[in-house]
Every structure is written in structure tokens, then in C-alpha cells.
Motif scaffolding. Structure first.
Motif, short mmCIF file in Angstrom:
data_model
loop_
_atom_site.label_atom_id
_atom_site.label_comp_id
_atom_site.label_asym_id
_atom_site.label_seq_id
_atom_site.Cartn_x
_atom_site.Cartn_y
_atom_site.Cartn_z
N LEU A 340 -97.72 15.27 -79.65
CA LEU A 340 -96.54 15.78 -80.34
C LEU A 340 -96.16 17.16 -79.81
CD1 LEU A 340 -94.47 15.27 -82.51
CD2 LEU A 340 -96.08 16.15 -84.21
N GLN A 341 -97.13 18.01 -79.61
CA GLN A 341 -96.85 19.34 -79.08
C GLN A 341 -96.35 19.27 -77.64
OE1 GLN A 341 -100.58 21.32 -79.69
NE2 GLN A 341 -100.23 21.65 -81.89
N ALA A 343 -94.73 16.74 -76.34
CA ALA A 343 -93.37 16.17 -76.38
C ALA A 343 -92.35 17.24 -76.72
CB ALA A 343 -93.33 15.04 -77.39
N ARG A 344 -92.69 18.17 -77.57
CA ARG A 344 -91.76 19.25 -77.90
C ARG A 344 -91.50 20.14 -76.67
NH1 ARG A 344 -90.48 19.16 -83.02
NH2 ARG A 344 -91.92 18.40 -84.61
N ARG A 345 -92.53 20.38 -75.89
CA ARG A 345 -92.34 21.20 -74.70
C ARG A 345 -91.49 20.51 -73.64
NH1 ARG A 345 -97.97 22.18 -75.67
NH2 ARG A 345 -98.48 20.66 -74.04
N GLU A 347 -89.17 18.05 -74.28
CA GLU A 347 -88.12 17.28 -74.95
C GLU A 347 -86.87 17.14 -74.09
OE1 GLU A 347 -85.81 17.12 -79.27
OE2 GLU A 347 -87.16 18.79 -78.78
N ASP A 353 -85.18 12.07 -78.87
CA ASP A 353 -85.15 13.04 -79.95
C ASP A 353 -86.53 13.07 -80.60
OD1 ASP A 353 -84.55 14.77 -81.96
OD2 ASP A 353 -83.22 13.40 -83.06
N VAL A 354 -87.26 14.16 -80.41
CA VAL A 354 -88.62 14.25 -80.94
C VAL A 354 -88.60 14.29 -82.46
CG1 VAL A 354 -90.73 15.66 -80.96
CG2 VAL A 354 -89.39 15.42 -78.86
N GLN A 355 -87.56 14.84 -83.08
CA GLN A 355 -87.48 14.93 -84.53
C GLN A 355 -86.89 13.67 -85.17
OE1 GLN A 355 -88.58 18.12 -82.95
NE2 GLN A 355 -86.35 18.15 -82.74
N TRP A 359 -87.95 14.40 -89.27
CA TRP A 359 -89.05 15.35 -89.27
C TRP A 359 -88.58 16.73 -88.82
CZ3 TRP A 359 -93.32 13.51 -91.47
CH2 TRP A 359 -93.54 12.13 -91.45
N ARG A 361 -89.96 20.74 -87.36
CA ARG A 361 -91.00 21.30 -86.50
C ARG A 361 -92.24 21.71 -87.28
NH1 ARG A 361 -89.99 22.88 -81.29
NH2 ARG A 361 -87.90 22.44 -80.48
N ASP A 364 -95.53 19.07 -88.35
CA ASP A 364 -96.31 18.33 -87.36
C ASP A 364 -97.60 17.77 -87.97
OD1 ASP A 364 -94.38 18.80 -85.53
OD2 ASP A 364 -95.53 20.23 -84.32
#
Length: 417
Positions: A340-341, A343-345, A347, A353-355, A359, A361, A364
Motif C-alpha cells: 500500500l505504501q 502504491a502511493r509512491r 500512483e 486510483d489507490v484511494q 479510503w 491516506r 492505511d
């Protein structure tokens, strides 16, 4: 004159005999030669006949070709396609990528003609395309087989919505892999050093110098004291950490490994992830998203929630190990948060769309607990299929064989997944 007539007759007869004798002799001599020539002629005829038998018979070849065409023409159209597909995917026919791409096109043509893909052909297709270095091709094969009807369970799982009220998610087991392995390594080094010192002390009379090993009684007393302190002050926490670390380092339980692999494959297959056939990692799935995000999202609806699906897939082995063995020793609970972390970096490069799913930030950890709870539900619901898959994996199963088994176990339940 009376005597003259007989003489003339005799002369005539003698002349006749003399004239006929060479002809008779020639006839007598010619008869064996003719017989010999007839015999040679007959032998020559046999030789020619034998030589003609060695030559290929065009009528026989034509008959064989017509029989083959009749036999192949008598097959149903679906059987013809499946036979060609099996031949295309057999060993020695081009590279795997070329054969796999041609096979996917052939399955798509079968679907357009409403011809079903057989279980054996589906197994061969997935075995030929299930390669870690070409996940997009494997996804294409799974998608084509799903549209055809051979892999209906692939991507059929429905995701629960994000919890809006107080979270009832199960706590994620702690991932104490690093301290456990460190404790096991330290204990192993210490024990090995003590054994080596005792061995050198026994052979001191052969070695130069003098070596004094600690007394065995003192070593035993020290170990007993450490155990007592841990038992009555820490409730055996240090001993449990040491034992789990030793299990991670030295104990290879095939049954346990197959249980974890079966849950990972089953969860990933139902969630529509081609990564189901490979060991869960935090980086490899993101590479797949970057390469095939659109192809992954297309059959999953307008809200595919790919990150949530990956989190559940990563948590499936953890849920199985916790449920079956009462603790985690081989699975990795921390992979979900790492993915998850990461994927945010990444994105912007992933194209997803990671969110997605509502969801935020700062949620997590809540999201990871939700994924663990969903993985527990999924594994518990299909525990029968998971156990059958684990048994087949222990005996030896390919990617295609595992997919076919899942389809057989879940046949008739596609609408309720």
C-alpha cells in the motif's frame, strides 16, 4: 533293277535322316536353353514384382488420406479446435510467447463461434502461458478462458464496501519476523560455539596450546536460569520468539507450505489477479498494474478496486496460517502495508486510483485490517476447495491443473461467489 529300287529308296531315306538330324539335334539342344530362359524370365518377373511391391502405393496413400479426413471430419467442431489448440501448445512448436498468443487468438475464435474450451485444453493453455516474466500474456489467457466459460470463477469474487461505522475488523497478527530470526541466529551461533569449544577441549592433547571450555554443568545451569526467568517474568515470550525463529530457519513443513500456497492461489484466482500463480510480494503486483491496469479493470466493473483486491490476496496466506496453525511463522503479515505504501509512491505511474473504494491516506492501517478480515471470510467460505487444492499441490500440481480443480470444486456456485 529289282535291287536298284531299294537302293534308291534307301539312299533317299538316308538322305532324309541326315537332313533331319541337325534340326533334331538343334531342337534337342534348344529345349534346355529355352527352359533355362523361361526360368530366368520367371525369376526376373518375380524380382520386378518384388521391386514393385517396395514402391509406395499411391492408391494406399490416397485411401489413408481419405480415412484421416473422414475421421477428423467426423469430430465435432469443438473437438477439432481443442485438438488444434493442444497441438499448438505442445512442446517444440515455437516460443512460448508466440504459441501462447496464437492460442489466445484461437480461444477467442472459439468463443465467437460458441464452441466450449475443454478442461484439458484450458489446463494446457494456462500451463503454457503461466510465466512470471510475461504476466500480461497470462492475464490474456485467463480472460479469454473466462469469456469462453472454462474459467468462470476467475474474477468472480465480490468485494465488501468500506466500513462506515466503527470498525469490526480483526486485528492483524504481528509480523515479528526480524526479531525472531535474529534471536534464532544468535542462539544457533552461541550453541555452535559451545559445542566447538567442548570438541577442542577434548582434543587438547593433539592441538598446540591450551583451550579451556566452560563446564557442561555451568552451561546447563545457565540455560535453566534463563528459562526460569523467561517463564515466570515474561510468561515464556522469549522462548516462543526463539522457537518461531528456529522454525523459520530450519523447519520446512510441506503441508504448511501447501496450505499457504493453496489459499494464495484460490484468493487471487477468485479476485481476478493473474499473480495468483506466484509467490506473494509487495513489488511484483505493482509492475503488473503498471503494464496491464486497463486489462485487469475491464472485466471487474466500473469500480474494480484493484489495490483492495491485491491487499486481500496478500492477506489470504496469513489468514489461513492463523486459522489452521494458530500463529504465523511462514506468511508475512507486513506485505500488505508495504504494498500500500509503495502504491502511493508510484500512483502516478501505475494508472490506478489507490484511494478507490472511499479510503483516505490516514486509513492505511484500518484498510489493512479490513483486507485481513475479508481474506478470513474468503478462506473460510471456500475451505473445502482450499483443502482439496492443498492436497493436489502436495502431490504435484501445475497452474492449469490448479485452476481446473478450482472450477470443478466451485461448479454451480459462480453466481454466489
Amino acid at each position: 533293277r529289282a535291287m536298284a529300287v531299294p537302293r534308291s529308296v534307301a539312299a533317299s531315306c538316308g538322305y532324309l535322316l541326315l537332313s533331319l538330324a541337325p534340326a533334331a539335334c538343334f531342337q534337342l539342344r534348344s529345349a534346355p536353353a529355352l527352359a533355362c530362359r523361361l526360368q530366368l524370365s520367371s525369376r526376373s518377373g518375380d524380382t520386378v514384382a518384388a521391386a514393385s511391391d517396395d514402391q509406395p502405393n499411391s492408391s494406399a496413400i490416397t485411401a489413408f488420406g481419405s480415412k484421416f479426413e473422414d475421421a477428423f471430419g467426423a469430430l465435432k467442431p469443438a473437438d477439432r479446435y481443442n485438438a488444434v489448440l493442444d497441438s499448438l501448445l505442445s512442446k517444440g512448436r515455437g516460443t512460448n510467447a508466440e504459441a501462447g498468443a496464437s492460442a489466445v487468438e484461437l480461444v477467442t475464435e472459439m468463443t465467437s463461434r460458441r464452441l466450449p474450451l475443454s478442461a484439458d485444453s484450458a489446463k494446457a493453455l494456462l500451463d503454457a502461458t503461466g510465466r512470471a516474466d510475461n504476466l500480461p500474456l497470462f492475464l490474456s489467457a485467463l480472460s479469454a478462458a473466462r469469456v469462453n466459460g472454462a474459467c468462470r470463477a476467475f474474477g468472480s469474487a465480490k468485494l465488501a464496501p468500506r466500513p462506515t461505522g466503527p470498525s469490526r475488523s480483526s486485528p492483524v497478527p504481528a509480523d515479528s519476523r526480524a526479531p525472531e530470526i535474529a534471536a534464532a541466529l544468535a542462539f544457533t551461533v552461541l550453541l555452535s560455539s559451545l559445542v566447538a569449544l567442548q570438541a577442542v577441549d577434548l582434543l587438547d592433547w593433539l592441538l598446540p596450546g591450551e583451550t579451556d571450555a566452560p563446564p557442561l554443568l555451568a552451561v546447563a545451569v545457565g540455560l535453566a536460569a534463563c528459562w526460569a526467568v523467561d517463564r515466570y517474568t515474561q510468561r515464556g515470550e522469549y522462548a516462543a520468539t526463539l522457537s518461531r525463529g528456529l522454525v523459520r530457519l530450519f523447519d520446512r513443513d510441506l503441508t504448511r507450505e501447501c496450505a499457504l500456497e493453496s489459499s494464495s492461489f484460490l484468493a487471487g484466482y477468485l479476485l481476478g489477479l493473474p499473480t495468483c500463480a506466484f509467490i506473494p510480494t509487495a513489488v511484483r503486483p505493482l509492475d503488473l498494474l503498471a503494464a496491464s491496469a486497463e486489462e485487469l479493470s475491464q472485466p471487474l466493473g466500473p469500480q474494480p478496486r484493484l489495490i483492495d483486491r491485491l491487499l486481500i490476496w496478500l492477506m489470504a496466506p496469513v489468514a489461513t496460517e492463523q486459522a489452521v496453525y494458530g500463529g504465523v511463522a511462514s506468511s508475512r503479515p507486513g506485505l500488505a502495508l508495504e504494498l500500500l505504501q509503495a502504491a502511493r509512491r508510484r500512483e502516478a505511474a501505475l494508472g490506478v486510483d489507490v484511494q478507490q473504494g472511499g479510503w483516505a491516506r490516514e486509513e492505511d492501517e484500518v484498510r489493512v485490517r479490513w483486507a485481513y478480515t475479508e481474506a478470513r471470510k474468503l478462506v473460510s467460505t471456500y475451505s473445502g476447495a482450499r483443502e482439496a487444492l492443498a492436497e493436489q499441490m502436495a502431490a504435484g500440481s501445475s497452474v492449469g491443473g490448479s485452476a481446473v480443480l478450482v472450477e470443478q470444486m466451485l461448479k454451480g456456485r459462480w453466481g454466489s461467489i
